[in-house]
Motif scaffolding. Structure first.
Motif, PDB file in Angstrom:
ATOM      1  N   LYS A 236       0.840  -1.044  -0.052  1.00 41.41           N
ATOM      2  CA  LYS A 236      -0.021   0.004   0.050  1.00 41.41           C
ATOM      3  C   LYS A 236       0.875   1.132   0.175  1.00 41.41           C
ATOM      4  O   LYS A 236       0.525   2.319  -0.522  1.00 41.41           O
ATOM      5  CB  LYS A 236      -1.133   0.102   1.180  1.00 41.41           C
ATOM      6  CG  LYS A 236      -1.897  -1.195   1.328  1.00 41.41           C
ATOM      7  CD  LYS A 236      -2.821  -0.961   2.520  1.00 41.41           C
ATOM      8  CE  LYS A 236      -3.867  -2.138   2.707  1.00 41.41           C
ATOM      9  NZ  LYS A 236      -4.656  -2.100   3.531  1.00 41.41           N
ATOM     10  N   ALA A 237       1.940   1.051   0.335  1.00 42.48           N
ATOM     11  CA  ALA A 237       3.136   2.269   0.502  1.00 42.48           C
ATOM     12  C   ALA A 237       3.901   2.456  -0.641  1.00 42.48           C
ATOM     13  O   ALA A 237       4.675   3.194  -0.706  1.00 42.48           O
ATOM     14  CB  ALA A 237       3.731   2.380   1.780  1.00 42.48           C
ATOM     15  N   ALA A 238       3.882   1.219  -1.422  1.00 37.62           N
ATOM     16  CA  ALA A 238       4.829   0.958  -2.727  1.00 37.62           C
ATOM     17  C   ALA A 238       4.675   1.661  -3.841  1.00 37.62           C
ATOM     18  O   ALA A 238       3.341   2.088  -4.215  1.00 37.62           O
ATOM     19  CB  ALA A 238       5.220  -0.418  -2.904  1.00 37.62           C
ATOM     20  N   ASP A 239       5.517   2.317  -4.298  1.00 38.90           N
ATOM     21  CA  ASP A 239       5.322   2.847  -5.619  1.00 38.90           C
ATOM     22  C   ASP A 239       5.235   1.700  -6.972  1.00 38.90           C
ATOM     23  O   ASP A 239       4.722   2.009  -7.707  1.00 38.90           O
ATOM     24  CB  ASP A 239       6.436   3.699  -6.009  1.00 38.90           C
ATOM     25  CG  ASP A 239       6.535   5.007  -5.072  1.00 38.90           C
ATOM     26  OD1 ASP A 239       5.699   6.030  -5.170  1.00 38.90           O
ATOM     27  OD2 ASP A 239       7.451   5.065  -4.216  1.00 38.90           O
ATOM     28  N   TYR A 240       6.121   0.732  -6.615  1.00 41.89           N
ATOM     29  CA  TYR A 240       6.178  -0.255  -7.484  1.00 41.89           C
ATOM     30  C   TYR A 240       6.199  -1.663  -6.531  1.00 41.89           C
ATOM     31  O   TYR A 240       6.712  -1.797  -5.502  1.00 41.89           O
ATOM     32  CB  TYR A 240       7.245  -0.587  -8.326  1.00 41.89           C
ATOM     33  CG  TYR A 240       7.436   0.726  -9.393  1.00 41.89           C
ATOM     34  CD1 TYR A 240       6.645   0.922 -10.558  1.00 41.89           C
ATOM     35  CD2 TYR A 240       8.089   1.961  -8.928  1.00 41.89           C
ATOM     36  CE1 TYR A 240       6.768   1.986 -11.461  1.00 41.89           C
ATOM     37  CE2 TYR A 240       8.284   2.972  -9.807  1.00 41.89           C
ATOM     38  CZ  TYR A 240       7.645   2.945 -10.966  1.00 41.89           C
ATOM     39  OH  TYR A 240       7.522   4.163 -11.802  1.00 41.89           O
ATOM     40  N   GLY A 241       5.444  -2.412  -6.891  1.00 43.25           N
ATOM     41  CA  GLY A 241       5.380  -4.003  -5.892  1.00 43.25           C
ATOM     42  C   GLY A 241       5.586  -5.291  -7.046  1.00 43.25           C
ATOM     43  O   GLY A 241       5.050  -5.178  -8.173  1.00 43.25           O
ATOM     44  N   ILE A 242       6.377  -6.106  -6.569  1.00 49.67           N
ATOM     45  CA  ILE A 242       6.497  -7.385  -7.342  1.00 49.67           C
ATOM     46  C   ILE A 242       6.143  -8.534  -6.385  1.00 49.67           C
ATOM     47  O   ILE A 242       6.635  -8.908  -5.309  1.00 49.67           O
ATOM     48  CB  ILE A 242       8.091  -7.563  -7.403  1.00 49.67           C
ATOM     49  CG1 ILE A 242       8.579  -6.410  -8.325  1.00 49.67           C
ATOM     50  CG2 ILE A 242       8.288  -8.999  -8.198  1.00 49.67           C
ATOM     51  CD1 ILE A 242      10.072  -6.493  -8.753  1.00 49.67           C
TER      52      ILE A 242
END
Length: 324
Positions: free
Chosen positions: A299-305
């Motif tokens: 939820k706080a990420a700009d990009y997630g993997i």
């Protein structure tokens, strides 16, 4: 009058966060019409001090007494106060750090100045002096008005953009600053200073690769270290990892550890507890790698993997090497 910026030194050079503070001070001086002066304490490379001019400083006051080689917030605050009186400085700026906070608080008390810490942007100067700052561990912002004659601002990292186009090629004049040192400031003796073995300081690093319990054990850290080496990044960890002695405690990032604000923060196998988020929310870009799609950190990420980090990290490392 001069806007006065205190800069921290590392092996004789001005720290990156302090150069940001110089650039910040230069922006304020453009509004007020003041000159820009920098104060450096302890052993320093003169050619490195001159580089403060590239970021807007007109001169550097260098107090080179051997007693100032060791960080001492009592003595540093005294010298900063003396420099402020000499320069008739109404605005004093420091970069936010453990040392910066301590020096700023003591200097503000000596100068009877208003102080704002965690500054995130340039002040509004229009008949009043209002400055934005982060509150609630960076989750919200407030505007604070300083009404005192002298103002002390403690600036967070990345508070002002410093792109290459804004950097000049003008050397600052370096002047010897003869300060009066009080014996009472040196009652405590520093016997030894032990620095972290890491080549990069977490507070200064532009890129940080950090691991959590998803790394499954200290023996599995090599893929993360390989990515950090490829990126030229510093390494960090979550609190549970340092508590388990998987990684050294000086790598602990979070509310009770080190607070960081890199350009890029890569979190590997970290769920995203609120205490950890409080330590990284100043980052410009956050990338999260986690096999749990419900991990709060996303939820706080700009990009997630979403994936197995032991499969993802080697592929990222290979991609970085190929790009280089």
């Amino acid at each position: 009058m001069s806007v006065l910026i205190y800069v921290e030194l590392d092996n004789g050079s001005i720290k990156k966060t302090s150069l940001e503070a110089v650039a910040y001070g230069a922006k304020i001086a453009e509004k007020t019409g003041d000159k820009v002066a920098v104060l450096a304490l302890g052993k320093a490379d003169i050619s490195e001090l001159e580089k403060a001019g590239n970021y807007g400083a007109g001169k550097v006051l260098h107090a080179a007494d051997d007693k100032l080689d060791q960080e001492n917030s009592l003595a540093y605050a005294d010298v900063l106060t003396q420099a402020a009186h000499q320069e008739n400085s109404k605005i004093i700026i420091l970069s936010k750090s453990g040392l910066g906070d301590a020096v700023a608080a003591r200097a503000a008390a000596k100068l009877k100045a208003g102080i704002v810490s965690g500054v995130t942007g340039l002040p509004e100067i229009n008949g009043s002096f209002k400055v934005p700052r982060g509150i609630f561990t960076g989750k919200a912002f407030a505007t604070t008005e300083i009404k005192s004659d002298i103002k002390v601002l403690v600036v967070k990292k990345n508070a002002i953009e410093m792109d290459e186009s804004s950097v000049r090629t003008v050397n600052a004049d370096v002047e010897t600053f003869s300060s009066v040192l009080r014996d009472s400031d040196f009652k405590a003796t520093i016997v030894e200073v032990e620095k972290a073995a890491s080549e990069l300081s977490l507070t200064e690093a532009s890129i940080i690769v950090s691991g959590g319990r998803g790394m499954k054990g200290p023996e599995n850290w090599q893929p993360l270290l390989d990515l950090a080496k490829a990126l030229g990044a510093a390494t960090g960890c979550s609190k549970p990892v340092s508590d388990l002695d998987w990684r050294p405690h000086h790598e602990h990032i979070g509310q009770t550890g080190i607070k960081v604000a890199p350009d890029l923060y890569i979190a590997c196998g970290i769920s995203g507890a609120i205490q950890h988020l409080a330590g990284v929310n100043g980052s410009k870009c956050i990338v999260v790698i986690n096999k749990d799609p419900e991990a709060p950190f996303f939820k706080a990420a700009d990009y997630g993997i979403v994936g197995d980090l032991f499969e993802v990290l080697p592929k990222l490392t290979e991609a970085v090497k190929n790009l280089k």
